[in-house]
Design an enzyme around this catalytic site. Sequence first.
Site, PDB file in Angstrom:
ATOM      1  N   CYS A   1       0.832  -1.206   0.000  1.00  0.00           N
ATOM      2  CA  CYS A   1       0.000   0.000   0.000  1.00  0.00           C
ATOM      3  C   CYS A   1       0.878   1.273   0.000  1.00  0.00           C
ATOM      4  O   CYS A   1       1.556   1.534  -0.983  1.00  0.00           O
ATOM      5  CB  CYS A   1      -0.964  -0.058   1.180  1.00  0.00           C
ATOM      6  SG  CYS A   1      -2.346   1.037   0.969  1.00  0.00           S
TER       7      CYS A   1
ATOM      8  N   HIS B   1      -3.711  -5.625   0.769  1.00  0.00           N
ATOM      9  CA  HIS B   1      -3.086  -6.074   2.020  1.00  0.00           C
ATOM     10  C   HIS B   1      -3.061  -7.602   2.127  1.00  0.00           C
ATOM     11  O   HIS B   1      -4.064  -8.208   2.520  1.00  0.00           O
ATOM     12  CB  HIS B   1      -3.843  -5.482   3.214  1.00  0.00           C
ATOM     13  CG  HIS B   1      -3.645  -4.012   3.341  1.00  0.00           C
ATOM     14  ND1 HIS B   1      -2.602  -3.449   4.047  1.00  0.00           N
ATOM     15  CD2 HIS B   1      -4.331  -2.975   2.804  1.00  0.00           C
ATOM     16  CE1 HIS B   1      -2.665  -2.142   3.963  1.00  0.00           C
ATOM     17  NE2 HIS B   1      -3.700  -1.812   3.216  1.00  0.00           N
TER      18      HIS B   1
ATOM     19  N   GLU C   1      -1.682  -9.308   4.352  1.00  0.00           N
ATOM     20  CA  GLU C   1      -1.677  -9.727   5.765  1.00  0.00           C
ATOM     21  C   GLU C   1      -3.075  -9.858   6.356  1.00  0.00           C
ATOM     22  O   GLU C   1      -3.266 -10.468   7.398  1.00  0.00           O
ATOM     23  CB  GLU C   1      -0.840  -8.741   6.605  1.00  0.00           C
ATOM     24  CG  GLU C   1      -1.438  -7.343   6.785  1.00  0.00           C
ATOM     25  CD  GLU C   1      -1.194  -6.395   5.615  1.00  0.00           C
ATOM     26  OE1 GLU C   1      -0.823  -6.873   4.524  1.00  0.00           O
ATOM     27  OE2 GLU C   1      -1.395  -5.180   5.775  1.00  0.00           O
TER      28      GLU C   1
END
Length: 510
Positions: free
Chosen positions: A81, A170, A172
């Site tokens: 990001c 993302h 994660e």
Amino acid sequence: MMESIVILDFGSQYTQLISRRIRELGVYSQIMPFNASIKQIRDLNARGVILSGSPYSVYQKGAPKPDKSLFSLDVPILGICYGMQYITHSMGGVVQRSKQREYGRAEIELSCDSPLFKDMDKDAKHTVWMSHSDRIEKMPADFELIASSANSPVAGFQHKTKPVFGLQFHPEVSHTVEGMQILGNFISCCSISQKWDLGAFVDAAVSGIKNSVGRDYVIGAISGGVDSTVASVLTQRAIGDRLKLVFIDNGLLRYGEPEEVMSAFKAMGLKVKHVDASSLFISRLKGVADPERKRKIIGKTFIDVFEEHAHGKGIQWLLQGTLYPDVIESMSHLGPSQTIKSHHNVGGLPSRMRLKVLEPLRLLFKDEVRSIGRLLGIPDGILQRQPFPGPGLSIRILGEVKQQHVDMLKMADRIVREEIDKSSLSTTLWQYFAVLLPVKTVGIMGDERTYEYVIAVRVVNSRDAMTADWARLPYELMDRLSSRIISEVVGVNRVVYDISSKPPSTIEWE
Ligand code: XMP
């Protein structure tokens, strides 16, 4: 120093999550402030670097920037990001400013062979989690497109010859379905041979404590909570009886708790001095209604009592159960976030007592501490305890704390715990407890009018206490809680259920 992936923190709410995910993949990861120097990163034996997201735009004044020579590190780099936008901006690409946020699930298509997407279906769409405003307008020279989505034409890129990658989404976050695969693929690009293994951590921690402490003595306060118990058992393994432990009963613990934890300590072979300081705490809280003042008084009284009981020849060290999130927070260079509630800890102690600090858990996340606790044979009753605030029941009695109110709350809280523990819900709930509202309402018992206090029941689901949602308890269970509390707790004639989420409310009432 163990091989690691270093995560530079640009202030994203997901930074710790990236670190946990990497560790779940069996590789040690460490978080550093965004402006860590190249030397610091090298000294950490970094085999790969991840640049986190950020609330900033690269064009904003004060936008966080890493060390200029970051790209001269000869290890793979992954920008997530903002991290990707920083790579773009600093290498001559164009980031498009946008006030509009893309937030939520998106579908990406993979556009060329990338080691980052190894073992992923090239012809399928993949669900990912987006949370960004700015996006990449033009890639820097020498970069090629690896993924795109409807809203983000450049959802992923890589350098044509060097191991530098960027992702707009993302990996994660668990909503990115193949996020762990992508992070695992990044790790495969880094030459890492050592595994992050908690069993090995225990052995290393035990010998580390032995080496640091030498022939000295260590003092510690133990509460029966997960962190202080695991820290104590680990330290006792290293230095045996040279660890001196004190359990301070502030009179604000739950019903039966002092006896329960003292017997658990005994069963684990920990020698603990039990100090009953309840009357001192209650007397110091007399006439104090402000929540922050209550917290401060309890923190200070705790230190006074601990100091009084923590004398001994040769004591040079103070054991603390500090965890990695606290360490990261204290390192952060992005400025302190606003204090909503000052949490009680033993912060002022070491300098006042001129002690060195021993923090064997300072590199661990909470779930890792629990796993280590299991390896050390600590019973589940301790490892799975719900969080309990340092100031105890005092912040669940609104306003001034009186002994009579503490006694009422203990009884009501005991019923809440008993009934919920009997249900199958207890393992999935984050916290469940009673709160005493010292306002009186009218009721009727038999033929008599009553005018008595209110108990609020607070039950929440949460992953990490940062956000929480009130639990939808079955009506039958709520009914049992209410009738038992009203009939068994003298002085209470009404029970209410708290249906507020965090934010905007908090979990505790004060
Ligand atoms: P809040 O009320 O801020 O609570 O939503 C978040 C979590 O922190 C616990 N808590 C505390 N823990 N000292 C502590 O050690 C405190 O002063 C304190 N205040 C809240 C709370 O129980 C919840 O798990």
